[in-house]
Design a protein around this motif. Structure first.
Motif, PDB file in Angstrom:
ATOM      1  N   LEU A   1      44.334   2.307  58.243  1.00 49.94           N
ATOM      2  CA  LEU A   1      43.512   2.706  59.386  1.00 49.94           C
ATOM      3  C   LEU A   1      42.104   2.996  58.873  1.00 49.94           C
ATOM      4  O   LEU A   1      41.915   3.839  57.990  1.00 49.94           O
ATOM      5  CB  LEU A   1      44.112   3.954  60.040  1.00 49.94           C
ATOM      6  N   LEU A   2      41.107   2.250  59.393  1.00 48.15           N
ATOM      7  CA  LEU A   2      39.739   2.453  58.917  1.00 48.15           C
ATOM      8  C   LEU A   2      39.131   3.715  59.517  1.00 48.15           C
ATOM      9  O   LEU A   2      38.489   4.493  58.853  1.00 48.15           O
ATOM     10  CB  LEU A   2      38.880   1.235  59.277  1.00 48.15           C
ATOM     11  N   TYR A   3      39.309   3.873  60.815  1.00 49.04           N
ATOM     12  CA  TYR A   3      38.837   5.093  61.483  1.00 49.04           C
ATOM     13  C   TYR A   3      39.677   5.314  62.735  1.00 49.04           C
ATOM     14  O   TYR A   3      40.216   4.381  63.318  1.00 49.04           O
ATOM     15  CB  TYR A   3      37.346   5.048  61.837  1.00 49.04           C
TER      16      TYR A   3
ATOM     17  N   GLU B   1      17.971   0.831  73.130  1.00 47.64           N
ATOM     18  CA  GLU B   1      18.014   1.600  71.879  1.00 47.64           C
ATOM     19  C   GLU B   1      18.030   0.673  70.659  1.00 47.64           C
ATOM     20  O   GLU B   1      18.435  -0.479  70.757  1.00 47.64           O
ATOM     21  CB  GLU B   1      19.269   2.480  71.831  1.00 47.64           C
ATOM     22  N   PHE B   2      17.604   1.238  69.529  1.00 47.42           N
ATOM     23  CA  PHE B   2      17.692   0.528  68.247  1.00 47.42           C
ATOM     24  C   PHE B   2      18.657   1.338  67.401  1.00 47.42           C
ATOM     25  O   PHE B   2      18.359   2.460  67.021  1.00 47.42           O
ATOM     26  CB  PHE B   2      16.303   0.457  67.594  1.00 47.42           C
ATOM     27  N   VAL B   3      19.827   0.774  67.152  1.00 49.15           N
ATOM     28  CA  VAL B   3      20.880   1.511  66.457  1.00 49.15           C
ATOM     29  C   VAL B   3      21.145   0.878  65.100  1.00 49.15           C
ATOM     30  O   VAL B   3      21.289  -0.339  65.000  1.00 49.15           O
ATOM     31  CB  VAL B   3      22.188   1.502  67.294  1.00 49.15           C
ATOM     32  N   VAL B   4      21.208   1.699  64.083  1.00 47.40           N
ATOM     33  CA  VAL B   4      21.554   1.199  62.751  1.00 47.40           C
ATOM     34  C   VAL B   4      22.882   1.826  62.335  1.00 47.40           C
ATOM     35  O   VAL B   4      23.035   3.050  62.376  1.00 47.40           O
ATOM     36  CB  VAL B   4      20.462   1.538  61.719  1.00 47.40           C
ATOM     37  N   ILE B   5      23.840   1.007  61.981  1.00 45.49           N
ATOM     38  CA  ILE B   5      25.140   1.492  61.518  1.00 45.49           C
ATOM     39  C   ILE B   5      25.147   1.435  59.993  1.00 45.49           C
ATOM     40  O   ILE B   5      24.941   0.355  59.415  1.00 45.49           O
ATOM     41  CB  ILE B   5      26.293   0.639  62.100  1.00 45.49           C
ATOM     42  N   THR B   6      25.339   2.553  59.385  1.00 46.78           N
ATOM     43  CA  THR B   6      25.308   2.601  57.922  1.00 46.78           C
ATOM     44  C   THR B   6      26.644   3.109  57.388  1.00 46.78           C
ATOM     45  O   THR B   6      27.477   3.596  58.144  1.00 46.78           O
ATOM     46  CB  THR B   6      24.196   3.543  57.419  1.00 46.78           C
ATOM     47  N   GLY B   7      26.794   3.012  56.086  1.00 45.35           N
ATOM     48  CA  GLY B   7      28.024   3.499  55.458  1.00 45.35           C
ATOM     49  C   GLY B   7      28.343   2.695  54.216  1.00 45.35           C
ATOM     50  O   GLY B   7      27.787   1.610  54.007  1.00 45.35           O
ATOM     51  N   GLU B   8      29.257   3.223  53.418  1.00 44.63           N
ATOM     52  CA  GLU B   8      29.637   2.552  52.169  1.00 44.63           C
ATOM     53  C   GLU B   8      30.367   1.237  52.465  1.00 44.63           C
ATOM     54  O   GLU B   8      30.900   1.057  53.568  1.00 44.63           O
ATOM     55  CB  GLU B   8      30.570   3.453  51.353  1.00 44.63           C
TER      56      GLU B   8
ATOM     57  N   GLY C   1      33.239  -1.286  52.874  1.00 45.41           N
ATOM     58  CA  GLY C   1      34.659  -1.105  53.187  1.00 45.41           C
ATOM     59  C   GLY C   1      34.944   0.014  54.184  1.00 45.41           C
ATOM     60  O   GLY C   1      36.097   0.291  54.481  1.00 45.41           O
ATOM     61  N   CYS C   2      33.891   0.660  54.711  1.00 46.72           N
ATOM     62  CA  CYS C   2      34.150   1.771  55.643  1.00 46.72           C
ATOM     63  C   CYS C   2      34.410   1.265  57.059  1.00 46.72           C
ATOM     64  O   CYS C   2      34.843   2.029  57.921  1.00 46.72           O
ATOM     65  CB  CYS C   2      33.002   2.775  55.634  1.00 46.72           C
ATOM     66  N   GLY C   3      34.168  -0.010  57.307  1.00 48.60           N
ATOM     67  CA  GLY C   3      34.527  -0.579  58.610  1.00 48.60           C
ATOM     68  C   GLY C   3      33.351  -0.908  59.513  1.00 48.60           C
ATOM     69  O   GLY C   3      33.512  -1.072  60.722  1.00 48.60           O
TER      70      GLY C   3
ATOM     71  N   ASN D   1      34.521   8.024  55.533  1.00 44.72           N
ATOM     72  CA  ASN D   1      35.882   8.591  55.523  1.00 44.72           C
ATOM     73  C   ASN D   1      36.544   8.590  56.909  1.00 44.72           C
ATOM     74  O   ASN D   1      37.151   9.589  57.317  1.00 44.72           O
ATOM     75  CB  ASN D   1      35.864  10.024  54.975  1.00 44.72           C
ATOM     76  N   GLY D   2      36.380   7.536  57.644  1.00 41.82           N
ATOM     77  CA  GLY D   2      37.052   7.411  58.931  1.00 41.82           C
ATOM     78  C   GLY D   2      36.392   8.168  60.068  1.00 41.82           C
ATOM     79  O   GLY D   2      36.931   8.239  61.168  1.00 41.82           O
ATOM     80  N   THR D   3      35.230   8.773  59.816  1.00 35.62           N
ATOM     81  CA  THR D   3      34.534   9.476  60.904  1.00 35.62           C
ATOM     82  C   THR D   3      33.113   8.930  61.019  1.00 35.62           C
ATOM     83  O   THR D   3      32.627   8.230  60.124  1.00 35.62           O
ATOM     84  CB  THR D   3      34.438  10.996  60.621  1.00 35.62           C
ATOM     85  N   VAL D   4      32.450   9.278  62.113  1.00 31.08           N
ATOM     86  CA  VAL D   4      31.054   8.846  62.249  1.00 31.08           C
ATOM     87  C   VAL D   4      30.155  10.058  62.498  1.00 31.08           C
ATOM     88  O   VAL D   4      30.550  11.015  63.154  1.00 31.08           O
ATOM     89  CB  VAL D   4      30.854   7.825  63.407  1.00 31.08           C
TER      90      VAL D   4
END
Lengths: 216, 285
Positions: free
Chosen positions: A9-11, A22-29, A31-33, A204-207
């Motif tokens: 389960l990724l998240y 809106e201008f949205v940027v999704i970031t993260g390590e 493999g985080c999904g 870690n599965g959260t945003v």
């Protein structure tokens, strides 16, 4: 919404709203999904649980199928594609499902290429273009689709510093002037220009969601 | 035999027309096979058509029709099985590849099918076409060419990138399913014409050669068609002139043209690199 593969389960409880313009940027390590999230948004992958609504339509429903072309997409493979196709043919893909006469579609293709400053590349094989040129052509394809939402997955991965800068300027222009909502997966947004972005950080599965006023 | 005399013999004339239609249109399907990575799937369909033809010979029906039916059944079976088993489609294709040929051997053995008939499945029987066969091949070629022309932009989108095609609003699943069905039907027809062993010379070889020289998607399809025409007609004339099997003639001409195009493509690339180097050199120094 929850997402994952097989037993992983990724998240579990991702819940956020993107407002028009809106201008949205999704970031993260890695493999985080992040890519999984945009693929669920596009209807390319199913969510494990929960749902995503795009412009009021739940993804996967017959109503959504009618409006799904309002979301255009630049994937990670856009830069590495090796199919023998010209830049103009790539941009033309964006116009395929528009309900317009053929000559208007042709005009739209040329206009989109002009807008993205790649009209001079129209007859060039896509595979020989530089990374920056390929991204300009991909953006012209998206523009040709006349989208309300533009989704980009790591669009700057293979670009040099100047091309990254040009790409972000183009995206900000589309967001500001054409009022296109931009959702971009990226891990290197800090290098860029002034603008008001919403940052969705996945870990870690959260945003963690925050609006960010940035100054260059 | 004088080459013009060919047209005085109906079996040769029919064979020539069938190869003309096949040469023009089968390579269009070859482009799909290469680009969508359907090579393993194509082998399964070859074996499926072989099984269908063996069953047809055993029960006394038209092998071409049976090949069509078996391949459509395989196409309809493979994708859902792959989804249900969560196995790679290539693995499922490999399983069916061996199972179909095993069952075909059982049918051949149990019904004591004549070796001559079985060999004609492997070698093709371009000079034994009936009027109905010719009509089916010509009709199928016309339908294939028309569908490619009508759905050209959607096809380009799917071949370029399936995810991009989907997000552009294109029904890429429908295009992919149509491609699978047409691949199955084309393989069955090509087996009848040129045989299982060498059908790739009208199906895949012209497409591979086109990939060497094409710079655009439109050019790719046109080049594949032109190469298919050159291979089939050149091979046909070559085979009759030298009195060798037509399938071998088509393949040998195809291999020769491919070698020439490969050399030309390499040379062109070398020249272009030299040009870039020269330009850079002149600019910088």
């Amino acid at each position: 919404m929850a997402a994952g593969f097989e037993s992983r389960l990724l998240y579990n409880e991702v819940n956020f709203t993107v407002m028009p313009g809106e201008f949205v940027v999704i970031t993260g390590e890695n493999g985080c999904g992040k890519t999984t999230l945009v693929k669920i948004l596009l209807g390319l992958l199913p969510a494990v649980a929960g749902e995503i609504h795009v412009m009021g339509c739940r993804v996967g429903t017959p109503e959504w199928k009618k409006i799904r072309k309002k979301v255009s997409y630049v994937n990670q493979q856009a830069v590495t594609a090796d199919f023998p196709v010209t830049a103009r043919e790539v941009v033309g893909i964006g116009a395929v499902e528009l309900s317009r006469p053929h000559h208007e579609k042709k005009q739209l293709v040329l206009k989109s290429m002009e807008s993205m400053n790649c009209l001079h590349l129209q007859g060039s094989p896509y595979s020989v273009l530089s990374g920056g040129e390929k991204q300009r052509v991909s953006l012209a394809r998206c523009l040709c689709q006349q989208p309300s939402i533009l989704v980009l997955d790591e669009p700057s991965s293979y670009l040099d510093k100047q091309s990254k800068k040009d790409l972000l300027l183009s995206l900000e222009r589309l967001n500001r002037e054409d009022r296109i909502t931009v959702i971009m997966v990226s891990h290197e947004f800090h290098e860029t220009h002034a603008g008001k972005w919403k940052i969705v950080h996945m870990e870690n599965g959260t945003v963690d969601i925050r609006d960010e006023d940035r100054v260059s | 035999m004088n080459i013009l005399e060919i047209f005085q013999y109906p079996p040769l004339l029919k064979g020539g027309f069938a190869l003309l239609a096949a040469g023009l249109c089968f390579p269009l399907v070859g482009v799909f096979i290469l680009r969508l990575n359907l090579v393993a799937f194509k082998f399964t369909l070859m074996h499926g058509a072989f099984l269908g033809s063996a069953v047809a010979l055993a029960v006394g029906i038209d092998p071409l029709v049976a090949g069509f039916l078996f391949n459509i059944a395989l196409v309809l079976l493979l994708a859902p099985l792959s989804r249900a088993s969560r196995l790679n489609a290539g693995y499922i294709a490999a399983l069916f590849m061996v199972v179909t040929v095993a069952v075909a051997f059982v049918v051949i053995y149990k019904f004591s099918l004549p070796a001559k008939d079985i060999l004609s499945l492997l070698w093709g029987s371009v000079f034994a076409l009936t009027n109905a066969d010719l009509a089916i091949i010509a009709g199928f070629a016309a339908v294939t060419a028309s569908l490619v022309a009508i759905f050209f932009n959607r096809i380009i989108a799917v071949l370029y990138d399936r995810e991009i095609a989907f997000s552009s609003g294109i029904n890429e699943a429908l295009v992919s399913n149509l491609v699978s069905i047409f691949t199955g039907l084309t393989v069955a027809l090509a087996m009848k014409l040129i045989g299982a062993l060498l059908l790739d010379s009208v199906l895949v070889l012209p497409a591979i050669t086109a990939f060497l020289v094409a710079k655009s998607a439109r050019g790719l399809f046109m080049a594949a068609s032109v190469f298919g025409l050159v291979f089939s007609m050149g091979g046909f004339v070559f085979a009759i002139t030298l009195d060798i099997p037509v399938s071998s003639g088509v393949t040998l001409v195809g291999a020769l043209v491919f070698a020439l195009c490969f050399a030309w493509a390499k040379l062109a690339k070398k020249r272009s690199l030299k040009g870039i180097f020269k330009k850079t050199w002149t600019k910088e120094y």
